[in-house]
Motif scaffolding. Sequence first.
Motif, PDB file in Angstrom:
ATOM      1  N   ILE A  48       0.846  -1.189   0.000  1.00 33.34           N
ATOM      2  CA  ILE A  48       0.000   0.000   0.000  1.00 33.34           C
ATOM      3  C   ILE A  48       0.884   1.242   0.000  1.00 33.34           C
ATOM      4  O   ILE A  48       1.949   1.255   0.610  1.00 33.34           O
ATOM      5  N   THR A  49       0.463   2.266  -0.733  1.00 29.28           N
ATOM      6  CA  THR A  49       1.104   3.575  -0.682  1.00 29.28           C
ATOM      7  C   THR A  49       0.009   4.623  -0.482  1.00 29.28           C
ATOM      8  O   THR A  49      -0.980   4.637  -1.215  1.00 29.28           O
ATOM      9  N   VAL A  50       0.190   5.477   0.512  1.00 27.98           N
ATOM     10  CA  VAL A  50      -0.787   6.532   0.798  1.00 27.98           C
ATOM     11  C   VAL A  50      -0.107   7.892   0.665  1.00 27.98           C
ATOM     12  O   VAL A  50       1.115   8.011   0.806  1.00 27.98           O
ATOM     13  N   THR A  51      -0.906   8.911   0.393  1.00 28.65           N
ATOM     14  CA  THR A  51      -0.388  10.278   0.365  1.00 28.65           C
ATOM     15  C   THR A  51      -1.355  11.213   1.075  1.00 28.65           C
ATOM     16  O   THR A  51      -2.580  11.031   1.010  1.00 28.65           O
ATOM     17  N   ASP A  52      -0.770  12.209   1.757  1.00 34.35           N
ATOM     18  CA  ASP A  52      -1.573  13.256   2.381  1.00 34.35           C
ATOM     19  C   ASP A  52      -1.568  14.528   1.539  1.00 34.35           C
ATOM     20  O   ASP A  52      -1.986  15.588   1.988  1.00 34.35           O
ATOM     21  N   GLY A  53      -1.077  14.403   0.307  1.00 35.09           N
ATOM     22  CA  GLY A  53      -0.963  15.553  -0.578  1.00 35.09           C
ATOM     23  C   GLY A  53       0.430  16.150  -0.592  1.00 35.09           C
ATOM     24  O   GLY A  53       0.767  16.948  -1.462  1.00 35.09           O
ATOM     25  N   GLN A  54       1.257  15.700   0.348  1.00 32.43           N
ATOM     26  CA  GLN A  54       2.640  16.189   0.430  1.00 32.43           C
ATOM     27  C   GLN A  54       3.642  15.045   0.422  1.00 32.43           C
ATOM     28  O   GLN A  54       4.613  15.050  -0.322  1.00 32.43           O
ATOM     29  N   ASN A  55       3.394  14.048   1.253  1.00 30.18           N
ATOM     30  CA  ASN A  55       4.323  12.932   1.412  1.00 30.18           C
ATOM     31  C   ASN A  55       3.648  11.620   1.022  1.00 30.18           C
ATOM     32  O   ASN A  55       2.428  11.471   1.149  1.00 30.18           O
ATOM     33  N   LEU A  56       4.472  10.688   0.540  1.00 36.64           N
ATOM     34  CA  LEU A  56       4.005   9.336   0.240  1.00 36.64           C
ATOM     35  C   LEU A  56       4.623   8.364   1.226  1.00 36.64           C
ATOM     36  O   LEU A  56       5.816   8.475   1.539  1.00 36.64           O
ATOM     37  N   ARG A  57       3.809   7.440   1.727  1.00 40.89           N
ATOM     38  CA  ARG A  57       4.281   6.415   2.649  1.00 40.89           C
ATOM     39  C   ARG A  57       3.885   5.043   2.109  1.00 40.89           C
ATOM     40  O   ARG A  57       2.756   4.833   1.690  1.00 40.89           O
ATOM     41  N   THR A  58       4.831   4.107   2.158  1.00 39.76           N
ATOM     42  CA  THR A  58       4.610   2.780   1.585  1.00 39.76           C
ATOM     43  C   THR A  58       4.838   1.696   2.627  1.00 39.76           C
ATOM     44  O   THR A  58       5.756   1.783   3.439  1.00 39.76           O
ATOM     45  N   LYS A  59       3.979   0.680   2.597  1.00 42.86           N
ATOM     46  CA  LYS A  59       4.118  -0.488   3.462  1.00 42.86           C
ATOM     47  C   LYS A  59       3.925  -1.737   2.628  1.00 42.86           C
ATOM     48  O   LYS A  59       2.952  -1.834   1.856  1.00 42.86           O
ATOM     49  N   LYS A  60       4.820  -2.695   2.740  1.00 44.45           N
ATOM     50  CA  LYS A  60       4.712  -3.959   2.020  1.00 44.45           C
ATOM     51  C   LYS A  60       4.985  -5.106   2.984  1.00 44.45           C
ATOM     52  O   LYS A  60       5.665  -4.939   3.988  1.00 44.45           O
ATOM     53  N   GLY A  61       4.465  -6.265   2.646  1.00 42.70           N
ATOM     54  CA  GLY A  61       4.725  -7.418   3.486  1.00 42.70           C
ATOM     55  C   GLY A  61       4.395  -8.713   2.777  1.00 42.70           C
ATOM     56  O   GLY A  61       3.796  -8.723   1.698  1.00 42.70           O
ATOM     57  N   HIS A  62       4.783  -9.825   3.379  1.00 45.98           N
ATOM     58  CA  HIS A  62       4.546 -11.154   2.820  1.00 45.98           C
ATOM     59  C   HIS A  62       3.160 -11.667   3.199  1.00 45.98           C
ATOM     60  O   HIS A  62       2.598 -11.300   4.225  1.00 45.98           O
ATOM     61  N   GLY A  63       2.628 -12.537   2.350  1.00 40.62           N
ATOM     62  CA  GLY A  63       1.399 -13.228   2.671  1.00 40.62           C
ATOM     63  C   GLY A  63       0.153 -12.396   2.444  1.00 40.62           C
ATOM     64  O   GLY A  63       0.128 -11.474   1.633  1.00 40.62           O
TER      65      GLY A  63
END
Length: 522
Positions: free
Chosen positions: A38-53
């Motif tokens: 998943i990647t989210v943005t607040d209009g300024q920054n992007l944050r990404t989280k990934k995982g197995h399964g």
Amino acid sequence: MCGIGGEVVKGNRDVDIGLRGRGLAESIQHRGHETGGITVTDGQNLRTKKGHGKIVEAIPAYWANKRNGKAVIVQVRYSTTGSGSKKTDQAKHMDIDPNMEYEDMVDIDPGLKNSQPFFTDSFHHGRCALVHNGNLTNAREVKNFLQKKGGIKHFDGDSDSELVLKLICYFADKERLDTLDAIRATMTKIRGAWSCLFLTRESIWAFRDKKGFWPLKIAETKDSFIFASEECAWHTRNAKFLRSVEPGEIIEAKIGNDRLISHLSSTKSKQAHCTLNYAYLEAFFNPEISKVRPEYGYRLYELYQWHGLTIPILNSGEGAALGYHNAALMSKDGYSFYFPALYKNPNVGRTFLEPSQIDRIFKNKIKYFFLLHSVKKIIEHLAQKKGYIHIVMVDDSLIRGTVARTLIKLIRQQLKEIYPHFYKRMRIVWLSSFPPYKFSCYFGMDTYEKSKLIASTKNHEQICRSIGATHLGYLPEKDFLEITAKVLGKNTNDFCRGCTSGNYPIPIDPRQDKFSCADPNK
């Protein structure tokens, strides 16, 4: 085949975008469960989280709960180019902070290198990210172009999806094109199948190849627009389905806007929708699928009129099994008993999506249970009739034969134990609502090894013996295409028939496999 989704907020306010994105990913989990991201943005920054399964593990709820914002993209992965991702030994024995971003995790767990979303820093876009469903057939050519002309020396993984993101940034940064023209230039440069969502700080851009291999659909809620591979992605969101992204179309969903901006290619191309998507991949409770699959079953009954106990093979076989059962009931002097006697362990996902044959065989052994004691009265009733007792197992497709072989062996063992007195009168009928799958797919399915496809190496009688059935029946390609086209309002020429006929809609490289983009020096 993967599952992708995204959501963008209409108003200029933050919402629980992390949890919304996680919900989107969970709803299309059946399209892939190697990794999730998943990647989210607040209009300024992007944050990404990934995982197995599965998503419940890959994107913890407490991480998503902290990510309010304005837009999100997600992906559930079934690897087709780039190796299947497994947690490394180092990562298995480390207490990894669940709030850790992917940027900090990659050195700990390089097994996530091919997981999506892919992201990068661009001079034109800033931080941006992309999710992709499909396969590029000219991945080697594109990677060479980026290395030589783009001067790119480092790639995070060996997936063709990363190349799409790098190309967009190349055309934006080096050629100084705006985002729309950069995507257009990218779509001109790549060949193959793609449905993509490209996330910047300002917008989500949705685009699809001109053949329309893989679906990408749009819905609208009171405060947002949603993109997803399937309509089941928004069943819990009180969303209204708008339409599909058209083949060759580029759509901009700008944060804060209450309308979508469409850019449709002026040159039309012959379409090539994936046929297996309708028989197997999409969930049965999607509207189109719930209409077309029972029709496959009606036609199967017209071709193979076996009466007895009809058993659907898991959720994807339910539609055709119901159609077959109903047709048998409506026939003159016909009869049928329908019971979903096959129970699936809910903790094991689709074994067809496992990255290796060893994984598929192992998980099949712990996945299935037959509840045949529940239908004892039915089978005893059938035993009172003269002749054979037919157990009709209706499946969505027969590709490698792994599942069919496992299930027929299981059901024969149980039938012999429960009904020893008339077991010899029992006949196992296996029916497939999809035509014989004989050729490799190069557009988004991990079936590159043609020798593993049961219909490519065996004739009808040999397949029947190999899986252990008494009788075997397929829905012919002609019938399948006619039914699908009629129900969906399309033309029979609007579908890709590569896996059933070997006639591919675009040129392919027969050397292509999962490792087409891998660095040969590693």
